[in-house]
Design an enzyme around this catalytic site. Structure first.
Site, PDB file in Angstrom:
ATOM      1  CG  ASN A 184      41.564  34.106  42.979  1.00  7.32           C
ATOM      2  OD1 ASN A 184      42.269  35.053  43.312  1.00  7.32           O
ATOM      3  ND2 ASN A 184      41.468  33.697  41.705  1.00  7.32           N
ATOM      4  CE1 TYR A 205      37.884  43.322  42.224  1.00  3.09           C
ATOM      5  CE2 TYR A 205      39.015  45.238  43.129  1.00  3.09           C
ATOM      6  CZ  TYR A 205      38.970  43.879  42.871  1.00  3.09           C
ATOM      7  OH  TYR A 205      40.007  43.076  43.292  1.00  3.09           O
ATOM      8  N   GLY A 206      35.216  47.902  44.238  1.00  7.03           N
ATOM      9  CA  GLY A 206      35.571  48.258  45.604  1.00  7.03           C
ATOM     10  C   GLY A 206      34.414  48.019  46.567  1.00  7.03           C
ATOM     11  CB  ALA A 207      30.810  48.777  46.341  1.00  6.95           C
ATOM     12  CB  ALA A 208      31.938  43.742  44.970  1.00  5.88           C
ATOM     13  CE  LYS A 209      37.659  41.410  45.127  1.00  6.01           C
ATOM     14  NZ  LYS A 209      37.743  39.937  45.211  1.00  6.01           N
TER      15      LYS A 209
END
Length: 249
Positions: free
Chosen positions: A75, A143-147
């Site tokens: 998480n 962040y979006g790329a990591a997710k």
């Protein structure tokens, strides 16, 4: 597998993570949350272990010291709002790389460190993904790329580690937490954003927690490599509001 499972929730000291930890504790599981700082308020039935998930040797030592492990919930994560190129500050790639490190590399590090114990327990991993990984994410692009990468990583893990370890992802939408005001403004902002969600409200942490409990349960015994959307129906397509055609004709 013992009747009382051992569940580790990374970053489980507040917000979504705390909701996940509470949900597992309510089922009777033994729950350990690990983060750099302890929870501001005690979590009933939950043990805290200090851990910097960006320190691979410390992560390996933590999981190596566990007597067993049945469920790992990755998480820990998050990111401040920061445009890729800001006109008023010096922005460098290293800042964005740190976001990717926390949201993608750290879950990989924890999963690898936990693998042997999870394999012995025929346990499961739940990745906490985000709708930011499925659509443009201006202001939180790294962040979006990591997710997005995390969801793909989970699918690959599910294939490589089957049938011993199940690996799934919760693709989480907007959640109302103690930090919501930083993202959406005050109560008026939260209410305005809530109206954009088909179910008419933001999620609360327990919504995510219950979904995580499901994916880690025997009820999901044949589910691996899946991505479960927990987003209240997503976002109403903007073109519907922009269209001039009378849809009732």
């Amino acid at each position: 597998m013992p009747d009382r499972r051992l569940v580790v929730v990374t970053g489980g000291t507040r917000g979504v993570g705390a909701g996940i930890a509470r949900a597992f504790a309510e089922t009777g599981d033994e729950v350990v949350v690990c983060a750099r700082r302890p929870p501001q308020a005690p979590l009933d039935g939950v043990e805290f272990a200090p851990l910097d998930l960006r320190d691979p040797p410390a992560v390996r030592a933590f999981f190596g010291g566990l007597p067993r492990l049945d469920v790992l919930v990755n998480n820990a994560g998050g990111a401040p709002y920061r445009l890729l190129v800001e006109t008023d500050t010096e922005t460098d790639a290293e800042r964005h790389a740190r976001v990717i490190g926390l949201n993608l590399v750290a879950p990989l590090t924890a999963s690898l460190a936990a693998y042997d114990r999870l394999k012995r327990a025929r346990g499961s991993i739940v990745m906490i993904g985000s709708v930011s990984g499925t659509r443009p994410s201006p202001g939180t692009a790294a962040y979006g790329a990591a997710k997005a990468g995390l969801e793909n990583l989970a699918r690959s893990m599910a294939v490589e580690w089957a049938p011993d370890v199940r690996v799934n992802t919760l693709v989480v939408g907007m959640v109302r937490t103690e930090l919501s005001r930083l993202h959406y403004g005050g109560e008026d902002g939260v209410e305005a954003v809530s109206r954009t969600v088909p179910l008419g409200r933001l999620a609360v942490p327990v919504d995510v927690g219950r979904a995580a409990v499901f994916l880690a349960s025997d009820a999901a015994a044949y589910i691996t490599g899946a991505a479960l959307l927990v987003h209240g129906g997503g976002e109403r397509p903007a073109f519907l509001d922009a269209a001039t055609v009378n849809m009732e004709e």
